[in-house]
Design an enzyme around this catalytic site. Structure first.
Site, PDB file in Angstrom:
ATOM      1  N   ARG A   2      -4.099   9.520  38.721  1.00  0.00           N
ATOM      2  CA  ARG A   2      -3.193   8.378  38.564  1.00  0.00           C
ATOM      3  C   ARG A   2      -3.985   7.082  38.568  1.00  0.00           C
ATOM      4  O   ARG A   2      -5.139   7.070  39.010  1.00  0.00           O
ATOM      5  CB  ARG A   2      -2.215   8.317  39.767  1.00  0.00           C
ATOM      6  CG  ARG A   2      -1.621   9.622  40.151  1.00  0.00           C
ATOM      7  CD  ARG A   2      -1.594   9.811  41.690  1.00  0.00           C
ATOM      8  NE  ARG A   2      -1.222  11.201  42.013  1.00  0.00           N
ATOM      9  CZ  ARG A   2       0.004  11.614  42.223  1.00  0.00           C
ATOM     10  NH1 ARG A   2       0.985  10.754  42.248  1.00  0.00           N
ATOM     11  NH2 ARG A   2       0.263  12.888  42.456  1.00  0.00           N
TER      12      ARG A   2
ATOM     13  N   ARG B  25       2.925  15.569  50.617  1.00  0.00           N
ATOM     14  CA  ARG B  25       3.800  16.742  50.637  1.00  0.00           C
ATOM     15  C   ARG B  25       3.547  17.656  49.444  1.00  0.00           C
ATOM     16  O   ARG B  25       4.456  18.303  48.937  1.00  0.00           O
ATOM     17  CB  ARG B  25       5.266  16.327  50.683  1.00  0.00           C
ATOM     18  CG  ARG B  25       5.713  15.414  49.559  1.00  0.00           C
ATOM     19  CD  ARG B  25       7.213  15.420  49.490  1.00  0.00           C
ATOM     20  NE  ARG B  25       7.730  14.437  48.588  1.00  0.00           N
ATOM     21  CZ  ARG B  25       9.013  14.320  48.304  1.00  0.00           C
ATOM     22  NH1 ARG B  25       9.887  15.131  48.864  1.00  0.00           N
ATOM     23  NH2 ARG B  25       9.433  13.409  47.478  1.00  0.00           N
TER      24      ARG B  25
ATOM     25  N   GLY C  37      -1.958   9.370  48.996  1.00  0.00           N
ATOM     26  CA  GLY C  37      -2.458  10.748  48.930  1.00  0.00           C
ATOM     27  C   GLY C  37      -1.295  11.724  48.949  1.00  0.00           C
ATOM     28  O   GLY C  37      -0.159  11.359  49.247  1.00  0.00           O
TER      29      GLY C  37
ATOM     30  N   ASP D 115       6.703  12.028  38.468  1.00  0.00           N
ATOM     31  CA  ASP D 115       7.455  11.595  39.635  1.00  0.00           C
ATOM     32  C   ASP D 115       8.917  11.299  39.321  1.00  0.00           C
ATOM     33  O   ASP D 115       9.300  10.157  39.071  1.00  0.00           O
ATOM     34  CB  ASP D 115       6.793  10.412  40.344  1.00  0.00           C
ATOM     35  CG  ASP D 115       7.126  10.452  41.826  1.00  0.00           C
ATOM     36  OD1 ASP D 115       8.322  10.473  42.147  1.00  0.00           O
ATOM     37  OD2 ASP D 115       6.203  10.488  42.655  1.00  0.00           O
TER      38      ASP D 115
ATOM     39  N   ASP E  11       0.888   4.668  41.854  1.00  0.00           N
ATOM     40  CA  ASP E  11       0.606   6.068  42.204  1.00  0.00           C
ATOM     41  C   ASP E  11       1.469   7.017  41.375  1.00  0.00           C
ATOM     42  O   ASP E  11       1.254   8.233  41.417  1.00  0.00           O
ATOM     43  CB  ASP E  11       0.827   6.313  43.699  1.00  0.00           C
ATOM     44  CG  ASP E  11       2.188   5.842  44.164  1.00  0.00           C
ATOM     45  OD1 ASP E  11       2.501   4.658  43.945  1.00  0.00           O
ATOM     46  OD2 ASP E  11       2.941   6.645  44.737  1.00  0.00           O
TER      47      ASP E  11
ATOM     48  N   ASP F  44       7.429  14.505  56.713  1.00  0.00           N
ATOM     49  CA  ASP F  44       7.455  15.908  57.167  1.00  0.00           C
ATOM     50  C   ASP F  44       6.790  16.854  56.169  1.00  0.00           C
ATOM     51  O   ASP F  44       6.721  18.060  56.404  1.00  0.00           O
ATOM     52  CB  ASP F  44       8.906  16.351  57.421  1.00  0.00           C
ATOM     53  CG  ASP F  44       9.779  16.244  56.170  1.00  0.00           C
ATOM     54  OD1 ASP F  44       9.252  15.880  55.098  1.00  0.00           O
ATOM     55  OD2 ASP F  44      10.987  16.525  56.277  1.00  0.00           O
ATOM     56  N   GLY F  45       6.323  16.311  55.056  1.00  0.00           N
ATOM     57  CA  GLY F  45       5.637  17.158  54.072  1.00  0.00           C
ATOM     58  C   GLY F  45       6.583  18.013  53.245  1.00  0.00           C
ATOM     59  O   GLY F  45       6.140  18.838  52.444  1.00  0.00           O
TER      60      GLY F  45
ATOM     61  N   LYS G 189       4.991  21.127  45.340  1.00  0.00           N
ATOM     62  CA  LYS G 189       5.507  19.868  45.898  1.00  0.00           C
ATOM     63  C   LYS G 189       6.557  20.217  46.950  1.00  0.00           C
ATOM     64  O   LYS G 189       7.506  20.952  46.644  1.00  0.00           O
ATOM     65  CB  LYS G 189       6.118  19.043  44.770  1.00  0.00           C
ATOM     66  CG  LYS G 189       6.728  17.713  45.194  1.00  0.00           C
ATOM     67  CD  LYS G 189       7.089  16.907  43.952  1.00  0.00           C
ATOM     68  CE  LYS G 189       7.892  15.660  44.297  1.00  0.00           C
ATOM     69  NZ  LYS G 189       8.274  14.927  43.083  1.00  0.00           N
TER      70      LYS G 189
END
Ligand code: AMP
Ligand code: MG
Length: 497
Positions: free
Chosen positions: A190, A100, A97, A269, A259, A132-133, A120
């Site tokens: 995805r 971040r 999921g 990505d 993903d 930590d996102g 992002k």
């Protein structure tokens, strides 16, 4: 009297945000807000992209847009969510999921295209696990540069609209400046989104996702005899084409987990990706890819493996009788190899200036690649040399080793109807003069992240977003086209940046 909050010019810059994804069953997302940052500043904004999306590029270049691009303010009509998905990471299934990232909504462009607008690095979400996102400035600028270069190379990709620095450090091996990237994508659905649906064992949710995704990306398939199977085949075709295009320019994605494979057929990505210099199919840049699972030469096989995971996830949709569903899915997955070979061969013929087909073309191509491997020839510059006029060629193409191959190629060129000039034009249109070379990207990132000097990155962007500047006379300065100095350290890239 309560004050009426008024939005900034950037919040009103022509956003037309819709939220069709949020109509899916609620297992597919969580509502979240971006976590505000201390001191947002605009690092870079993509004005041509903004304009093509019907956004007010001037308003977005204004200081006030730092709020929008960091997540401190929301554009008009935003309703942020974190998307749920799973994934096979290096072969192992994991629930994931957006840990971040947040999806602000789907922007409708002037031409009617629906594109995701995603932040992002926007802070923790329910999917952050131990993360930590956040994201660091260097890697977000790197995604910006490479995705825009890929777009200019004509390769389907997510785009980068902006990067804002946060004024907050992120802790990696050392503290690094933080940043948020605004990513534009045909969608963020995805293979892993379907794996998430399958893992939920909720067939209605799976079917709803499949119908939604097909209507979004392949609406014409609604009338197919078996729309779910036709959709799988369309995704297979797009992936075969995409991976061939990567390989034709020497691109190594580096983290082809399920993903990170978008069903739209866009490259997504940009973590540990990089462009290969010396041709070698075993090229790996990612520091964690010890086994070379995602090496340059394994990318087609990896894509096919991922597509098999998609087919497994969709299996109950193909036919109520499991055996028949398996047979249909298996045949579809097997078709990947032929599809990939067709795209690869067509692309290589174009790179060699060939218009027609001969049975021995694959052997001619393999012989060239074997030579390139043996000579450690620079991938981009070898094909660039083949795209130069004969008189200009010698300094670029490595000497004697290629001689006998070149004779065969020259004689092959005479066995087609097109003129030498037409063949040359074809080669020049398919062989980039320049790619974002790793040491040039690092140079640009170092200047930007260490002392806020974006001029090096802007120069690089100017060059890599015009990769097919055709004649040698118009070639960019040699510093952009030469491989890294011999003896420089092997280039390494990192995940989780
Ligand atoms: P990636 O390697 O970028 O494809 O990310 C794989 C998964 O890790 C995704 O679910 C990401 O959201 C999550 N992730 C990566 N970095 C972070 C981070 N700094 N904080 C939280 N989640 C992260
Ligand atoms: Mg990812």
């Amino acid at each position: 009297m309560s004050s009426i909050p008024h939005s900034s010019p950037a919040a009103r810059a022509g956003w037309r945000l819709e939220h069709s994804y949020s109509l899916l069953p609620d297992i597919f997302y969580r509502r979240v807000r971006p976590v505000p940052v201390a001191a947002p500043r605009l690092a870079v904004v993509n004005q041509p992209l903004a304009t093509s999306l019907g956004l007010d590029a001037e308003a977005l270049a204004h200081d006030s847009s730092a709020g929008i691009f960091s997540g401190n303010d929301l554009p008009d009509g935003a309703d942020p969510i974190a998307q749920a998905y799973a994934g096979h990471q290096f072969g192992h299934f994991t629930p994931l999921g957006d840990g971040r990232a947040v999806l602000l909504g789907e922007h409708i462009s002037p031409g009617g295209a629906r594109v995701d607008v995603q932040l992002k690095g926007s802070g923790e979400t329910p999917f952050s696990r131990n993360g930590d996102g956040r994201a660091a400035l260097g890697p977000m600028l790197r995604e910006y540069i490479i995705s825009e270069a890929m777009h200019a190379l004509g390769i389907p990709t997510t785009r980068s609209l902006a990067v804002a620095s946060t004024g907050q450090p992120v802790m990696r091996q050392q503290p690094l400046p933080g940043a948020v990237l605004t990513r534009i994508a045909a969608s963020h659905i995805r293979t892993g989104t379907f794996e998430w649906a399958a893992a939920s064992q909720n067939k209605v949710a799976l079917q709803t996702l499949a119908d939604y995704t097909r209507k979004r990306h392949d609406p014409e398939l609604d009338s197919a005899a078996n729309p779910h199977l036709a959709f799988l085949e369309a995704v297979i075709e797009r992936q075969a084409s995409l991976v061939a295009r990567w390989m034709l320019v020497g691109f190594v994605h580096g983290v082809m987990n399920t993903d990170n494979m978008a069903l739209s057929g866009e490259t997504i990505d940009y973590g540990p990706c990089a462009f290969m210099e010396a041709y070698d199919p075993s090229t790996v840049f990612s520091s964690i890819d010890h086994g070379g699972r995602y090496a340059y030469g394994n990318q087609a096989q990896s894509a096919q493996w991922n597509l098999a995971r998609l087919a497994e996830a969709m299996l109950p949709l193909f036919d109520p009788v499991e055996k028949r569903a398996i047979d249909l899915a298996t045949a579809a997955i097997h078709s990947f190899s032929d599809r990939f070979d067709r795209h690869w061969l067509a692309g290589m013929r174009a790179k060699l200036g060939l218009f027609n087909e001969e049975a021995d073309d694959a052997a001619l191509i393999d012989e060239l690649l074997d030579l390139m491997k043996r000579e450690r020839a620079d991938h981009t510059n070898t094909f660039r040399a083949l795209s130069a006029r004969v008189t200009d060629r010698s300094p670029l193409l490595a000497p004697t080793a290629f001689g006998s191959w070149e004779e065969k190629w020259q004689s092959r060129l005479t066995r087609q109807g097109q003129s030498p000039a037409e063949s040359l034009a074809r080669r020049q249109a398919h062989n980039p003069v320049v790619i974002p070379r790793n040491h040039k990207v690092e140079e640009a990132l170092a200047a930007a992240t260490s002392h806020g000097d974006y001029s090096v990155m802007n120069n690089l962007l100017q060059v890599v977003t015009r990769p097919y500047a055709n004649s040698l006379d118009a070639a960019p300065p040699a510093e952009f086209t030469e491989p890294a100095a011999p003896g420089s350290c092997a280039y390494r890239t990192f995940c989780g940046t």
